[in-house]
Design an enzyme around this catalytic site. Structure first.
Site: not given
Length: 325
Positions: A1, A61, A91, A132, A192-194, A216-217
């Site tokens: 990120m 990374q 990304c 990733k 990963n994600g949401e 993450g977020r």
């Protein structure tokens, strides 16, 4: 990120607990062997045995498209004692993709394989190499092919962000497509994600069949999320909401101390408001603070008001709506 989850925020979030490993923001590799100081600047935890002050390992990374150059830089990081190497094929940023990096490489499974194979051969046999990826570039038709290319090239752990580059960060995440990859590869698979709540984490694990989750977020917005996920099902554990606003204050203050130590004065207010912008998704108190402070660019005044005027705000009665501006 990139531009958000650097070492200052990694420090604060790992102090919250529940995190087993971090991955650094990407280190862009183009056409040269980078000096030690570049890696140490992006991952200053290198001086602490590649661990955050809370003791959580940080895996550097790499992002790029040249197999030989990536391999040379991976070998240099390995010489520095890194606990592993992670490769970025996820990304979605346009500037990254235009220069042959990130998710755009998912159109070229053969190149993914060559990168993975070159990096794997360049570092000691016992050093983990992970990657990733997203489900694809413009569509997800080659998701399994890309995953197999990476694993057959030597990747020992795969993180899958359950959206394509074209889908960016728009809900939903397609966790069920991770399950298709799960059927095809035998290495540990991380979804990963949401993932914003404990319920999201449960649904993701059920739909994807993954071995672990990457936050993450969701973790930036709710620093207690990892602990809440781990506590689920334990009747003696803390409630699923995670950290209260009052419990978050020491983390905000440690983050601010790290920002003041490492970030030039003109950028400090922006970094604090950037995190507040995410926190307001979970904390009504953060919403109030962000609204009142968003136009204040004096770092010392902004911090003083946040840690005095808004630190003792009433605890939320329920979670804030899941909406981001």
């Amino acid at each position: 990120m990139e531009g958000l989850l650097d070492h200052t925020l990694r420090d604060a979030l790992t102090r919250a607990g529940g995190i087993s490993r971090c991955v650094s923001e990407f280190i862009r590799i183009t056409d040269q062997l980078l000096p030690h100081r570049v890696f140490s600047r992006i991952v200053p935890e290198e001086a602490n045995g590649w661990r955050t002050p809370a003791g959580v390992l940080v895996r550097p990374q790499l992002l790029g498209s040249d197999p030989a150059c990536l391999a040379d830089n991976a070998a240099r990081i390995a010489e520095m004692g890194a606990p592993g190497i992670d490769l970025n094929f996820g990304c979605p940023a346009k500037i990254v993709n235009r220069h042959g990096g990130g998710a755009t490489l998912l159109d070229e499974p053969d190149l993914l394989h060559r990168i993975a194979r070159s990096v794997r051969a360049a570092v000691p046999a016992g050093l983990p190499v992970s990657a990733k990826m997203r489900l694809g570039n413009q569509d997800d038709s080659r998701a399994v092919e890309c995953a197999l290319a990476l694993v057959e090239g030597g990747v020992a752990e795969l993180v899958v962000h359950a959206r394509t580059k074209a889908q960016a960060y728009r809900p939903p995440a397609y966790w069920e497509r991770v399950a298709d990859i799960r059927q095809a590869v035998a290495v540990p698979l991380v979804a990963n994600g949401e993932i914003w709540t404990v319920a999201d984490a449960q649904a993701c694990r059920a739909a994807s069949g993954c071995d672990a989750l990457m936050l993450g977020r969701g973790m930036v917005a709710n620093p207690g999320l990892a602990l809440a996920i781990l506590a689920h099902g334990d009747p003696g554990a803390k409630a699923q909401g995670g950290l209260s606003w009052a419990e978050l204050q020491p983390l905000l203050q440690s983050f601010w101390a790290s920002v003041c130590a490492h970030i030039v004065p003109r950028n400090r207010a922006g970094r604090l408001k950037q995190w507040l912008n995410y926190l307001r998704r979970h904390y009504p108190e953060a919403q109030a603070a962000y609204t009142a402070l968003r136009t204040d660019n004096d770092p010392q005044r902004l911090a003083h008001r946040l840690f005095h005027e808004f630190a003792a705000a009433p605890a939320p009665q329920h979670d804030a709506p899941r909406v981001m501006a």
